[in-house]
Write an enzyme that holds these catalytic residues in place. Structure first.
Site: not given
Ligand code: DX5
Ligand code: ZN
Length: 214
Positions: A7, A32, A34, A36, A65, A67, A139, A175
Protein backbone atom coordinates in the site's frame (compact mmCIF):
# COMPACT_ATOMS: atom_id res chain seq x y z
CA UNK A 1 0.72 -18.49 -4.71
CA UNK A 2 -0.62 -15.48 -2.87
CA UNK A 3 -0.06 -12.04 -4.42
CA UNK A 4 1.38 -9.14 -2.41
CA UNK A 5 0.10 -5.60 -2.88
CA UNK A 6 2.13 -2.96 -1.03
CA UNK A 7 0.00 0.00 0.00
CA UNK A 8 1.62 3.24 -1.16
CA UNK A 9 -0.14 5.05 1.67
CA UNK A 10 3.04 4.23 3.61
CA UNK A 11 5.38 5.46 0.84
CA UNK A 12 7.36 8.68 0.93
CA UNK A 13 5.51 10.94 -1.50
CA UNK A 14 8.46 13.21 -2.03
CA UNK A 15 10.30 10.16 -3.38
CA UNK A 16 7.43 8.22 -4.84
CA UNK A 17 9.17 6.99 -7.98
CA UNK A 18 12.03 5.66 -5.91
CA UNK A 19 9.61 3.83 -3.62
CA UNK A 20 7.65 2.42 -6.56
CA UNK A 21 10.85 1.09 -8.13
CA UNK A 22 11.97 -0.34 -4.83
CA UNK A 23 8.81 -2.36 -4.23
CA UNK A 24 8.76 -3.56 -7.85
CA UNK A 25 12.37 -4.76 -7.48
CA UNK A 26 11.45 -6.36 -4.16
CA UNK A 27 8.81 -8.53 -5.87
CA UNK A 28 5.53 -6.63 -5.41
CA UNK A 29 2.73 -8.06 -7.56
CA UNK A 30 0.26 -5.18 -7.40
CA UNK A 31 0.26 -1.59 -6.18
CA UNK A 32 -2.47 -0.90 -3.63
CA UNK A 33 -3.63 2.72 -3.86
CA UNK A 34 -5.69 4.01 -0.90
CA UNK A 35 -7.96 6.93 -1.71
CA UNK A 36 -9.43 8.74 1.32
CA UNK A 37 -11.76 11.71 1.27
CA UNK A 38 -11.93 12.93 4.89
CA UNK A 39 -15.63 12.06 4.88
CA UNK A 40 -16.10 8.30 4.47
CA UNK A 41 -12.97 7.96 6.61
CA UNK A 42 -11.40 10.52 8.96
CA UNK A 43 -8.26 10.98 6.86
CA UNK A 44 -7.30 12.47 3.49
CA UNK A 45 -4.75 10.80 1.21
CA UNK A 46 -4.52 11.33 -2.55
CA UNK A 47 -6.70 11.23 -5.64
CA UNK A 48 -6.79 10.45 -9.35
CA UNK A 49 -4.24 12.94 -10.56
CA UNK A 50 -1.43 11.29 -8.60
CA UNK A 51 -2.76 7.90 -9.74
CA UNK A 52 -2.32 9.06 -13.33
CA UNK A 53 1.28 10.03 -12.57
CA UNK A 54 1.90 6.65 -10.93
CA UNK A 55 0.49 4.87 -13.98
CA UNK A 56 3.05 6.65 -16.18
CA UNK A 57 6.02 5.28 -14.27
CA UNK A 58 4.84 1.83 -13.21
CA UNK A 59 3.77 -1.29 -15.10
CA UNK A 60 2.25 -3.00 -12.09
CA UNK A 61 -1.47 -3.71 -11.76
CA UNK A 62 -3.06 -0.67 -10.08
CA UNK A 63 -5.37 -1.81 -7.30
CA UNK A 64 -7.40 1.26 -6.33
CA UNK A 65 -9.20 1.16 -2.97
CA UNK A 66 -11.77 3.95 -2.78
CA UNK A 67 -12.54 4.92 0.81
CA UNK A 68 -14.82 7.72 -0.28
CA UNK A 69 -18.47 8.70 -0.11
CA UNK A 70 -20.32 8.92 -3.45
CA UNK A 71 -17.84 6.74 -5.42
CA UNK A 72 -20.06 7.00 -8.51
CA UNK A 73 -19.28 10.68 -8.78
CA UNK A 74 -15.54 10.08 -9.14
CA UNK A 75 -15.14 6.67 -10.66
CA UNK A 76 -14.67 7.89 -14.26
CA UNK A 77 -11.70 9.98 -13.16
CA UNK A 78 -10.01 6.90 -11.70
CA UNK A 79 -10.75 4.91 -14.86
CA UNK A 80 -9.17 7.69 -16.95
CA UNK A 81 -6.18 7.67 -14.61
CA UNK A 82 -5.56 4.00 -15.58
CA UNK A 83 -6.84 2.08 -12.57
CA UNK A 84 -6.67 -1.69 -13.21
CA UNK A 85 -9.13 -2.51 -10.45
CA UNK A 86 -11.55 -0.21 -8.64
CA UNK A 87 -12.77 -1.35 -5.25
CA UNK A 88 -15.51 0.59 -3.52
CA UNK A 89 -17.13 0.15 -0.10
CA UNK A 90 -20.59 -1.33 0.19
CA UNK A 91 -21.10 0.97 3.21
CA UNK A 92 -20.75 4.00 0.92
CA UNK A 93 -23.67 2.92 -1.28
CA UNK A 94 -27.27 4.13 -0.94
CA UNK A 95 -29.08 1.09 -2.27
CA UNK A 96 -28.89 -1.94 -4.56
CA UNK A 97 -29.78 -0.04 -7.70
CA UNK A 98 -26.95 2.44 -7.21
CA UNK A 99 -24.56 -0.41 -6.40
CA UNK A 100 -25.45 -2.33 -9.56
CA UNK A 101 -25.11 0.82 -11.67
CA UNK A 102 -21.65 1.45 -10.29
CA UNK A 103 -20.54 -2.13 -11.01
CA UNK A 104 -21.85 -1.73 -14.57
CA UNK A 105 -20.13 1.61 -15.03
CA UNK A 106 -16.73 0.20 -14.07
CA UNK A 107 -17.19 -2.99 -16.13
CA UNK A 108 -18.16 -1.06 -19.25
CA UNK A 109 -14.68 0.43 -19.27
CA UNK A 110 -13.04 -3.00 -18.93
CA UNK A 111 -11.70 -2.21 -15.49
CA UNK A 112 -11.94 -4.91 -12.79
CA UNK A 113 -14.48 -4.37 -10.02
CA UNK A 114 -13.98 -4.94 -6.30
CA UNK A 115 -16.26 -4.56 -3.31
CA UNK A 116 -15.00 -3.97 0.21
CA UNK A 117 -16.46 -4.60 3.65
CA UNK A 118 -15.42 -2.89 6.89
CA UNK A 119 -14.78 -4.99 10.03
CA UNK A 120 -18.38 -4.60 11.26
CA UNK A 121 -20.01 -5.53 7.94
CA UNK A 122 -20.88 -9.23 7.48
CA UNK A 123 -20.24 -11.15 4.25
CA UNK A 124 -24.01 -11.68 3.92
CA UNK A 125 -24.34 -7.95 3.00
CA UNK A 126 -22.51 -8.49 -0.28
CA UNK A 127 -23.44 -12.06 -1.13
CA UNK A 128 -25.94 -11.05 -3.79
CA UNK A 129 -23.22 -9.18 -5.72
CA UNK A 130 -20.59 -11.91 -5.70
CA UNK A 131 -21.33 -13.18 -9.19
CA UNK A 132 -20.80 -9.66 -10.56
CA UNK A 133 -17.49 -8.67 -8.95
CA UNK A 134 -13.88 -9.70 -9.56
CA UNK A 135 -12.68 -9.23 -6.01
CA UNK A 136 -13.82 -8.84 -2.42
CA UNK A 137 -11.63 -6.77 -0.11
CA UNK A 138 -11.96 -7.72 3.55
CA UNK A 139 -10.86 -4.90 5.85
CA UNK A 140 -8.99 -6.21 8.87
CA UNK A 141 -8.78 -2.71 10.43
CA UNK A 142 -11.18 0.24 10.44
CA UNK A 143 -10.30 1.98 7.17
CA UNK A 144 -8.53 5.31 7.48
CA UNK A 145 -4.97 4.79 8.67
CA UNK A 146 -1.98 2.57 8.09
CA UNK A 147 -0.15 0.93 10.98
CA UNK A 148 -3.15 -0.40 12.96
CA UNK A 149 -3.42 -3.87 14.52
CA UNK A 150 -5.04 -6.74 12.64
CA UNK A 151 -8.58 -7.66 13.74
CA UNK A 152 -8.92 -11.44 13.77
CA UNK A 153 -12.59 -11.40 12.73
CA UNK A 154 -11.28 -10.98 9.18
CA UNK A 155 -10.02 -14.57 9.17
CA UNK A 156 -13.54 -16.00 9.56
CA UNK A 157 -14.78 -13.78 6.74
CA UNK A 158 -11.97 -14.95 4.45
CA UNK A 159 -12.91 -18.53 5.24
CA UNK A 160 -16.57 -17.82 4.52
CA UNK A 161 -15.67 -16.15 1.22
CA UNK A 162 -13.31 -18.98 0.26
CA UNK A 163 -16.26 -21.38 0.44
CA UNK A 164 -18.35 -19.05 -1.71
CA UNK A 165 -15.57 -18.99 -4.31
CA UNK A 166 -16.58 -22.53 -5.22
CA UNK A 167 -19.86 -21.09 -6.45
CA UNK A 168 -18.74 -17.74 -7.88
CA UNK A 169 -15.58 -16.50 -9.54
CA UNK A 170 -13.80 -13.78 -7.55
CA UNK A 171 -10.59 -13.14 -5.61
CA UNK A 172 -10.31 -12.43 -1.90
CA UNK A 173 -8.01 -9.67 -0.68
CA UNK A 174 -7.30 -8.59 2.90
CA UNK A 175 -6.12 -5.15 4.03
CA UNK A 176 -4.89 -3.83 7.39
CA UNK A 177 -2.31 -4.95 9.93
CA UNK A 178 -0.75 -7.56 7.66
CA UNK A 179 2.67 -8.93 8.62
CA UNK A 180 4.28 -12.37 8.47
CA UNK A 181 2.08 -13.81 11.26
CA UNK A 182 -1.29 -12.28 10.35
CA UNK A 183 -0.57 -12.90 6.67
CA UNK A 184 -0.13 -16.60 7.42
CA UNK A 185 -3.52 -16.77 9.17
CA UNK A 186 -5.13 -15.21 6.09
CA UNK A 187 -3.33 -17.55 3.71
CA UNK A 188 -4.49 -20.55 5.73
CA UNK A 189 -8.03 -19.19 5.41
CA UNK A 190 -7.66 -19.02 1.62
CA UNK A 191 -6.84 -15.39 0.80
CA UNK A 192 -5.54 -14.55 -2.70
CA UNK A 193 -4.01 -11.08 -2.19
CA UNK A 194 -2.34 -9.59 0.88
CA UNK A 195 -2.18 -5.79 1.15
CA UNK A 196 0.58 -4.51 3.41
CA UNK A 197 1.67 -0.93 4.02
CA UNK A 198 3.81 -0.26 7.06
CA UNK A 199 5.16 -3.82 7.25
CA UNK A 200 6.77 -3.46 3.82
CA UNK A 201 7.65 0.23 3.68
CA UNK A 202 9.14 0.34 7.19
CA UNK A 203 11.16 -2.83 6.69
CA UNK A 204 14.91 -2.52 6.47
CA UNK A 205 14.82 -5.06 3.66
CA UNK A 206 11.65 -4.78 1.57
CA UNK A 207 12.38 -7.89 -0.46
CA UNK A 208 12.63 -9.96 2.71
CA UNK A 209 9.37 -8.46 3.95
CA UNK A 210 7.54 -9.31 0.70
CA UNK A 211 9.09 -12.80 0.57
CA UNK A 212 7.94 -13.46 4.13
CA UNK A 213 4.34 -12.84 3.05
CA UNK A 214 4.40 -15.22 0.08
C1 DX5 B 1 -6.27 1.41 5.68
C2 DX5 B 1 -5.79 1.19 4.27
C3 DX5 B 1 -4.69 0.19 4.17
C4 DX5 B 1 -3.44 0.58 4.88
C5 DX5 B 1 -2.74 -0.66 5.30
O1 DX5 B 1 -7.36 2.27 5.68
O2 DX5 B 1 -6.84 0.73 3.44
O3 DX5 B 1 -4.41 -0.18 2.84
O4 DX5 B 1 -2.59 1.38 4.15
O5 DX5 B 1 -1.68 -0.31 6.10
P1 DX5 B 1 -1.00 -1.31 7.12
O6 DX5 B 1 -0.52 -2.49 6.33
O7 DX5 B 1 0.09 -0.49 7.69
O8 DX5 B 1 -2.05 -1.71 8.12
ZN1 ZN C 1 -6.49 -0.21 1.37
Amino acid sequence: MVKVAPSVLSANFAELKKDLDSIRDAGADWIHYDVMDGHFVPNISFGYSILNDVSQVSDLYLDVHLMISHPRQYVKEFINAHASLITFHIEAMENEEETRELIQMIRQHHVDVGMSIKPQTPVSEIEKYLKDVDLVLVMSVEPGFGGQSFQTGAVDKIQELSKLKEKYDFLVEVDGGINEQTGLLCKEAGVDILVAGSYIFNAENRKKAIDSLK
